[in-house]
Each structure stands twice: as C-alpha cells, then as structure tokens.
Design an enzyme around this catalytic site. Structure first.
Site, PDB file in Angstrom:
ATOM      1  N   ARG A  81       1.088  -1.191  -0.049  1.00 22.32           N
ATOM      2  CA  ARG A  81       0.028  -0.040  -0.063  1.00 22.32           C
ATOM      3  C   ARG A  81       0.821   1.332  -0.138  1.00 22.32           C
ATOM      4  NH1 ARG A  81      -4.416   0.330   4.481  1.00 22.32           N
ATOM      5  NH2 ARG A  81      -2.538   0.790   5.905  1.00 22.32           N
ATOM      6  N   LYS A 183      -2.644   6.419   1.387  1.00 22.68           N
ATOM      7  CA  LYS A 183      -2.412   6.811   2.859  1.00 22.68           C
ATOM      8  C   LYS A 183      -1.436   8.300   2.657  1.00 22.68           C
ATOM      9  CE  LYS A 183      -2.237   4.743   7.133  1.00 22.68           C
ATOM     10  NZ  LYS A 183      -3.521   5.277   7.755  1.00 22.68           N
ATOM     11  N   GLU A 219     -16.299   6.124   4.558  1.00 20.18           N
ATOM     12  CA  GLU A 219     -15.404   5.524   5.692  1.00 20.18           C
ATOM     13  C   GLU A 219     -15.315   6.618   6.667  1.00 20.18           C
ATOM     14  OE1 GLU A 219     -11.109   4.916   5.285  1.00 20.18           O
ATOM     15  OE2 GLU A 219     -11.226   5.950   3.705  1.00 20.18           O
TER      16      GLU A 219
HETATM   17  N1  PLP Z   1      -9.033   4.169   6.587  1.00 16.51           N
HETATM   18  C1  PLP Z   1      -8.053   5.343   7.020  1.00 16.51           C
HETATM   19  C2  PLP Z   1      -8.857   6.691   6.317  1.00 16.51           C
HETATM   20  C3  PLP Z   1      -7.285   5.045   7.876  1.00 16.51           C
HETATM   21  O1  PLP Z   1      -6.347   6.150   7.975  1.00 16.51           O
HETATM   22  C4  PLP Z   1      -6.870   3.849   8.240  1.00 16.51           C
HETATM   23  C5  PLP Z   1      -5.767   3.501   8.973  1.00 16.51           C
HETATM   24  O2  PLP Z   1      -4.561   3.063   8.426  1.00 16.51           O
HETATM   25  C6  PLP Z   1      -7.824   2.627   7.816  1.00 16.51           C
HETATM   26  C7  PLP Z   1      -8.778   3.086   6.784  1.00 16.51           C
HETATM   27  C8  PLP Z   1      -7.753   1.306   8.187  1.00 16.51           C
HETATM   28  O3  PLP Z   1      -6.561   0.770   7.550  1.00 16.51           O
HETATM   29  P1  PLP Z   1      -5.798  -0.385   8.121  1.00 16.51           P
HETATM   30  O4  PLP Z   1      -6.727  -1.507   8.461  1.00 16.51           O
HETATM   31  O5  PLP Z   1      -4.967  -0.892   7.108  1.00 16.51           O
HETATM   32  O6  PLP Z   1      -5.042   0.041   9.156  1.00 16.51           O
HETATM   33  C1  COI Z   2      -4.036   3.267  11.556  1.00 13.93           C
HETATM   34  O1  COI Z   2      -4.962   2.612  11.999  1.00 13.93           O
HETATM   35  O2  COI Z   2      -2.759   2.773  11.634  1.00 13.93           O
HETATM   36  C2  COI Z   2      -4.000   4.599  11.180  1.00 13.93           C
HETATM   37  O3  COI Z   2      -3.283   5.133  10.441  1.00 13.93           O
HETATM   38  C3  COI Z   2      -5.119   5.528  11.681  1.00 13.93           C
HETATM   39  C4  COI Z   2      -4.676   6.895  12.174  1.00 13.93           C
HETATM   40  C5  COI Z   2      -4.254   6.898  13.405  1.00 13.93           C
HETATM   41  C6  COI Z   2      -5.050   8.055  11.314  1.00 13.93           C
END
Ligand code: PLP
Ligand code: COI
Length: 340
Positions: A81, A183, A219
C-alpha cells in the site's frame, strides 16, 4: 527487560523510544538505511513536504503473543500500500523486502517497548516518507527520507470497546478520482478541522459519504466501516475513494473462511443505516470499535446493539482477529510474521 510503563493506561499517543529506522533517497537510489537514536529531523525550510505536503505513511502493530513471542501482522500489505501511495505522490518506492526487514529490525531494536500479552496495549509502527529537499515551483522533490518510528499505544478511542457516537459529515474527505485510496498525509491535514469540530460537538469521529452525491457511506477519518444486518450478513462499503484497509480485508477473510459468515462488499446508501443491527469501525489503530449512534443532521440512528456494549458479531470478529494477532487463534498462512 520491559520498560516501567503503565501499559494498561496508555493513551494512543507518541512516546520517544530507543531507535527509529531511517533511509535516504538521493541521486536516484536508496542508501542502505540504518537504525538511529536521533528522533529529530533537520531539513530545508523549503522542503517539498513543508511546502506541498509530499508525504505518505503507513500504520501497523507489533504484538506479544500468549507464548511470549513478538510478532507483526501482514507487513507485506503495508509495503504494497505504501508503494501505491508513493507512486501516486511521485515518490520513490521503498522495496518491499527491505520494508519488511526494516519493520523487523526496528521492532527488534525496541523490544523493551513492546507491551506484554494481555495488557491491552500494542507497539504501533509508523513507516513514513517525505520529500526532503527544497523546491519552490510545484514539482516533486528529488531527495526523500523513509523512516519508521515505533511507539507503544493504548486504545484509539477512549473506553476501548465502549460504543462510540459518530456524525455524518457535511464536509468531504476525498474527491472522486482523488487521493482517498492512498495514505497521503494531505488526506489527514484536511480532516483536522472537521475532527476538532466533531469532538467539540460530542462525536468521536466523522462518517464521510461519497463526495459526488453525499448518498453512500464511505469511511471515517481514520478507519473503514463494517455493518451487520438482521440476517447476520457482514456488509462493508465499496468505493474507489476509501483506503483499502488491511484490517477490513483481513476481517472479510476471517468472516467468510473462519466464521462461515456471508459478506457483501457493496455501496451502502445512507437510507439503509436504520436497518443495520450493528456497526463498527475497523483499522490498525481502531481494531474494531463499535458504533452505538450515528447522527445525521438532527436525526439519531440508534444501533440496536446499544451504547453500553459491543454487539455479538463485532465481538466475535474482534476476538478472532486479535486472537490471530496474539497467537491464540490459527490464522491463514503468512499473516503473522515473527520478530524474535
Ligand atoms: N481508513 C483510513 C482513512 C485510515 O487512516 C486507516 C488507517 O490506517 C484505515 C482506514 C484502516 O486501515 P488499516 O486497517 O490498514 O489500518
Ligand atoms: C492506523 O490505523 O494505522 C491509522 O493510520 C489511523 C490513524 C491513526 C490515522
């Protein structure tokens, strides 16, 4: 020796630890990279990251398992990612194998800061990259720094698994065909005003809808969303402008293959909200955080699971996922990567 930290009461906050990993891109190549105990960065006042927000990041965690090992969860997907984020932001990709090795090395160098099994805390791992040399015209940097910092954290939302209250936001998080699916730091910069406002109004988070029509649920500012309907089906919004959460993708596999649930990934209309029996946020930081109430411009949707406890389906999903991460439940091959 574990540090003398009150693990059970840690906030989701930053604490300086022993080492970070740092690598620099210059003249078209990455250097070897190294561990550093210097947690401060000095750079030009005109650095591309400072002027034009050329930066992206990742988030994953290290866990102590029930038998005392330290592990991390699917770092290969964070590497992939981050590669997508870098490509979209005109930044060089940090090679996947090196990314995974650097995650392992930096956790190994901070074992004292990995919270013990059962403490409720984890070691949050934050890889990030930024354009570091000076640019004044709008163009990408030519020099970059890739870093990984680690910090022990407690629950993202106060109260841990206590249901939270969110509001449907009037503001947008990501444009169609914009940067919502990567991200990028900029996605979070533009959410800051809205999260402060949400907190001032008594909400834990903003639930964003699709920016073109404000009809479909996307989201929240920092997590993907899960719903459960009356039949027990797990439903999760599908959209090109949400972040492909690794937690959400893992939970879909857990739900289908381990728990035998039916799963739908599809557009979710705002109007459907009142039909769901459970709702939760999922992400590395959020794990699964149940939602008890969704406010939509004066109307409150109260989830039948209530404001006191996490609902049974979210609980089962949470238990199974954290069980895999902490070594008490067998997960699919390759999900858990041993550090020591
Ligand atoms: N959506 C957003 C906007 C986020 O910042 C995050 C955090 O990483 C997620 C979703 C969840 O992603 P992950 O499950 O890969 O941490
Ligand atoms: C995460 O879940 O790792 C994130 O990046 C979410 C957040 C702290 C913005």
């Amino acid at each position: 020796m574990a540090k003398d930290i009150d693990w059970g009461n840690l906030p989701f906050g930053y604490m300086e630890t022993s080492k970070s990993f740092v690598a620099n891109w210059k003249d078209g190549a990455w250097d070897e990279g190294t561990l550093t105990s210097n947690h401060t960065i000095t750079m030009s006042e005109c650095a591309c990251v400072l002027q034009y927000a050329q930066t992206c990041f990742e988030g994953l965690k290290a866990y102590t398992t029930s038998d005392g090992k330290v592990v991390t969860f699917r770092p290969d997907l964070n590497a992939d990612r981050m590669a997508d984020s870098c490509t979209r932001l005109e930044m060089p990709v940090f090679p996947k194998e090196k990314f995974i090795q650097a995650v392992i090395d930096v956790v190994k160098a901070n074992l004292d800061y990995v919270p013990p099994y059962g403490s409720g805390a984890t070691l949050y791992i934050r890889p990030f990259m930024f354009g570091s040399n000076a640019v004044i015209g709008v163009k990408p940097a030519t020099e970059f720094q890739f870093r990984i910092l680690v910090t022990p954290v407690g629950p993202y939302f106060k109260g841990g698994v206590k249901p939270i209250k969110v509001r449907i936001s009037d503001r947008d998080r990501a444009a169609p065909h914009g940067t919502g699916d990567i991200k990028a730091g900029l996605n979070y910069a533009m959410s800051l005003y809205n999260i402060v406002d949400a907190h001032n109004c008594g909400y834990a988070e903003n639930m964003y809808t699709d920016p073109a029509t404000h009809t479909y649920i996307e989201e929240t500012g920092g997590a993907n969303i899960l719903f459960v309907d009356k039949k027990g089906t797990l439903i999760t919004p599908k959209s090109g402008s949400i972040l492909p959460s690794i937690t959400r993708r893992s939970l879909i596999t857990v739900a289908k293959d381990i728990l035998g649930m039916k799963v739908e990934e599809r557009k979710v209309n705002k109007k459907e909200l009142k039909k769901f029996v459970e709702c939760g946020l999922c992400g590395t930081a959020a794990v699964i955080s149940p939602i008890g109430q969704i406010d939509d411009h004066g109307k409150s949707i109260m989830l039948p699971s209530g404001m006191e406890n996490i609902g049974p389906v979210m609980q089962k999903l949470r238990e199974t996922l954290t069980g895999i991460q902490m070594g008490t439940v067998k997960g699919p091959e390759g999900w858990v990567v041993e550090i020591n």
